[in-house]
Design an enzyme around this catalytic site. Structure first.
Site, PDB file in Angstrom:
ATOM      1  CB  CYS A 193      -0.957  -0.011   1.187  1.00 38.70           C
ATOM      2  SG  CYS A 193      -0.178   0.188   2.792  1.00 38.70           S
ATOM      3  CG  ASN A 194      -0.607   5.211  -0.686  1.00 35.74           C
ATOM      4  OD1 ASN A 194      -0.275   4.936  -1.834  1.00 35.74           O
ATOM      5  ND2 ASN A 194      -1.748   5.808  -0.397  1.00 35.74           N
TER       6      ASN A 194
END
Length: 100
Positions: free
Chosen positions: A8-9
């Site tokens: 994810c980020n």
């Protein structure tokens, strides 16, 4: 042992999901190694994985990730509902299905 990489980020929001997936795997005697990284670390970690699951917020990276991995590893975007509900069972089962 199946190896599942989540990205994810920042690698933080998926860490909750990783824990739920590990709990489900342990309770069901499924041997897996699951870890989370930020999207910028995929390039460094992908060779250690049997499957890569992208958080919905970075789903747009799927095509680029496929190119980075030379299409050698299955890659999928985690269902936003399963992600939001931190449904470790559903996400783990999807990963295992992709591995085959």
């Amino acid at each position: 042992m199946k190896k599942i990489l989540l990205a994810c980020n920042q690698g933080m929001s998926t860490s909750f999901l990783v824990e739920k997936m590990k709990q489900y795997a342990s309770a069901n005697d499924i041997e897996v190694e699951i870890w989370a990284v930020s999207d910028s670390e995929i390039q460094e970690d992908w060779e250690n994985a049997d499957v890569i699951l992208l958080g919905p917020q970075v789903g747009y990276l799927k095509n680029n990730t496929e190119k980075i991995t030379n299409y050698e590893v299955p890659i999928a975007v985690i269902d936003p509902i399963d992600y939001g509900r931190v449904n470790g069972e559903a996400v783990l089962n999807k990963a295992l299905k992709l591995i085959g």
